[in-house]
Scaffold this active site. Structure first.
Site, PDB file in Angstrom:
ATOM      1  CD  GLN A  83       3.250   5.807   3.009  1.00  0.00           C
ATOM      2  OE1 GLN A  83       2.287   5.315   2.431  1.00  0.00           O
ATOM      3  NE2 GLN A  83       4.155   5.087   3.652  1.00  0.00           N
TER       4      GLN A  83
ATOM      5  CG  HIS B 133      -0.883   1.159   7.312  1.00  0.00           C
ATOM      6  ND1 HIS B 133       0.065   0.670   8.195  1.00  0.00           N
ATOM      7  CD2 HIS B 133      -0.214   1.984   6.465  1.00  0.00           C
ATOM      8  CE1 HIS B 133       1.248   1.184   7.886  1.00  0.00           C
ATOM      9  NE2 HIS B 133       1.108   1.979   6.837  1.00  0.00           N
ATOM     10  CD  GLU B 134      -1.446   2.402   2.786  1.00  0.00           C
ATOM     11  OE1 GLU B 134      -0.974   3.544   2.865  1.00  0.00           O
ATOM     12  OE2 GLU B 134      -0.741   1.384   2.862  1.00  0.00           O
TER      13      GLU B 134
ATOM     14  CG  HIS C  84       0.030   6.757   5.741  1.00  0.00           C
ATOM     15  ND1 HIS C  84       1.128   7.225   6.424  1.00  0.00           N
ATOM     16  CD2 HIS C  84       0.294   5.448   5.484  1.00  0.00           C
ATOM     17  CE1 HIS C  84       2.010   6.243   6.570  1.00  0.00           C
ATOM     18  NE2 HIS C  84       1.525   5.139   6.007  1.00  0.00           N
TER      19      HIS C  84
ATOM     20  N   GLY D 161       0.838  -1.187   0.000  1.00  0.00           N
ATOM     21  CA  GLY D 161       0.000   0.000   0.000  1.00  0.00           C
ATOM     22  C   GLY D 161       0.875   1.239   0.000  1.00  0.00           C
TER      23      GLY D 161
ATOM     24  CB  CYS E  12       4.968   2.225   7.848  1.00  0.00           C
ATOM     25  SG  CYS E  12       4.489   3.735   6.986  1.00  0.00           S
ATOM     26  CG  LEU E  13       6.558   1.043   1.848  1.00  0.00           C
ATOM     27  CD1 LEU E  13       5.957   1.317   0.475  1.00  0.00           C
ATOM     28  CD2 LEU E  13       7.713   0.058   1.749  1.00  0.00           C
TER      29      LEU E  13
HETATM   30  O1  GNR Z   1       3.949  -2.537   2.704  1.00  0.00           O
HETATM   31  C1  GNR Z   1       3.226  -2.416   3.705  1.00  0.00           C
HETATM   32  N1  GNR Z   1       2.882  -3.520   4.417  1.00  0.00           N
HETATM   33  C2  GNR Z   1       1.927  -3.526   5.421  1.00  0.00           C
HETATM   34  C3  GNR Z   1       1.840  -4.639   6.229  1.00  0.00           C
HETATM   35  C4  GNR Z   1       0.883  -4.713   7.223  1.00  0.00           C
HETATM   36  C5  GNR Z   1       0.006  -3.668   7.408  1.00  0.00           C
HETATM   37  C6  GNR Z   1       0.089  -2.532   6.609  1.00  0.00           C
HETATM   38  C7  GNR Z   1       1.042  -2.458   5.617  1.00  0.00           C
HETATM   39  S1  GNR Z   1       1.129  -1.066   4.606  1.00  0.00           S
HETATM   40  C8  GNR Z   1       2.797  -1.069   4.146  1.00  0.00           C
HETATM   41  C9  GNR Z   1       3.080   0.004   3.111  1.00  0.00           C
HETATM   42  C10 GNR Z   1       2.861   1.363   3.718  1.00  0.00           C
HETATM   43  O2  GNR Z   1       3.606   1.905   4.476  1.00  0.00           O
HETATM   44  N2  GNR Z   1       1.743   1.953   3.417  1.00  0.00           N
HETATM   45  O3  GNR Z   1       1.441   3.139   3.965  1.00  0.00           O
HETATM   46 NI    NI Z   2       2.491   3.227   5.849  1.00  0.00          NI
END
Ligand code: GNR
Ligand code: NI
Length: 174
Positions: free
Chosen positions: A51, A136-137, A140, A46, A94-95
Site C-alpha cells: 500500500q 485483509h492484510e 494485500h 492495519g 481500506c486505506l
Molecule cells: O484501517 C482499516 N480498517 C479495517 C477495518 C475492517 C477490516 C479491515 C480493516 S484494514 C484497514 C486498513 C487497511 O486498508 N489495511 O490494508
Molecule cells: Ni486495506
C-alpha cells in the site's frame, strides 16, 4: 521515521503479488516502523507494504481500542495455516479505497505463521477483529482487495468511482 504516501485504487500496484522478505535486517525494521507511522497517521488498524508501493511480504497491525495503550504488531512473511469453518462478518474499509465500507464474510478464526521483527518464527491464533484484519492484510500481499469479496455490481461501481477520481486528480495536476 517517515509517513509514506498511500497507493490508491485503481493503481495496478495494488494487484501485484509481494515477494518474501529474505532477511530481517535493519532496513526491514525501518520499513516496518515507517508502515506503523503511516498507519497511525492515516489512521488505520492495519497496513501492508504494497500500500506504500513496496512489494514485500510485510504488514503491520494495531487493533487496540482508542482508550487502550498502543499495540503495534509486525508480521513478516505471514501465512494462514488454519482457518475455522465458522464465519464472521465485519464492515471493512481500506486505506487504499478511502471512505468506502462494505460487509465482508471471512473465517472467524485463523492461525498464522510469521516471522517477527527480531527474525524469530512465530505463530498466532486470532479471532474477532484481529482475525479479519490479518486476512485483509494478507490478501494485500497477494494482490487481493476486500472489494474482491463483495458482489461484482458493487465492486464495479467502486472501481468506476475511483477511476474517475484518479482521472480528475491527474487533470488538476496538468
Ligand atoms: O484501517 C482499516 N480498517 C479495517 C477495518 C475492517 C477490516 C479491515 C480493516 S484494514 C484497514 C486498513 C487497511 O486498508 N489495511 O490494508
Ligand atoms: Ni486495506
Amino acid at each position: 521515521m517517515t509517513i509514506k504516501p498511500l497507493v490508491l485504487l485503481p493503481d495496478p500496484v495494488l494487484r501485484q503479488k509481494s515477494d518474501p522478505v529474505e532477511r530481517v535486517d535493519d532496513e526491514v525494521r525501518a520499513l516496518a516502523d515507517d508502515l506503523l507511522e503511516t498507519m497511525y497517521d492515516a489512521p488505520g488498524i492495519g497496513l501492508a507494504a504494497i500500500q506504500t508501493g513496496i512489494p514485500r511480504r510485510l504488514l503491520v497491525i494495531d487493533c487496540s481500542k482508542e482508550d487502550e495503550d498502543k499495540a503495534p504488531m509486525v508480521f513478516i512473511n505471514p501465512a494462514i495455516v488454519e482457518s475455522s469453518d465458522e464465519r464472521s462478518v465485519y464492515e471493512e474499509g481500506c486505506l487504499s479505497i478511502p471512505d468506502y465500507y462494505a460487509e465482508v464474510e471471512r473465517p472467524a478464526e485463523v492461525t498464522v505463521d510469521y516471522v517477527d521483527r527480531d527474525g524469530k518464527a512465530q505463530q498466532i491464533t486470532a479471532e474477532g477483529l484481529l482475525a479479519t484484519c490479518l486476512q485483509h492484510e494478507i490478501d494485500h500481499l497477494n494482490g487481493v482487495l476486500f472489494i474482491d469479496h463483495i458482489s461484482k455490481l458493487k465492486r464495479d461501481m467502486v472501481v468506476r468511482k475511483f477511476t474517475k477520481l484518479a482521472k480528475s486528480r491527474n487533470l488538476e495536476r496538468l
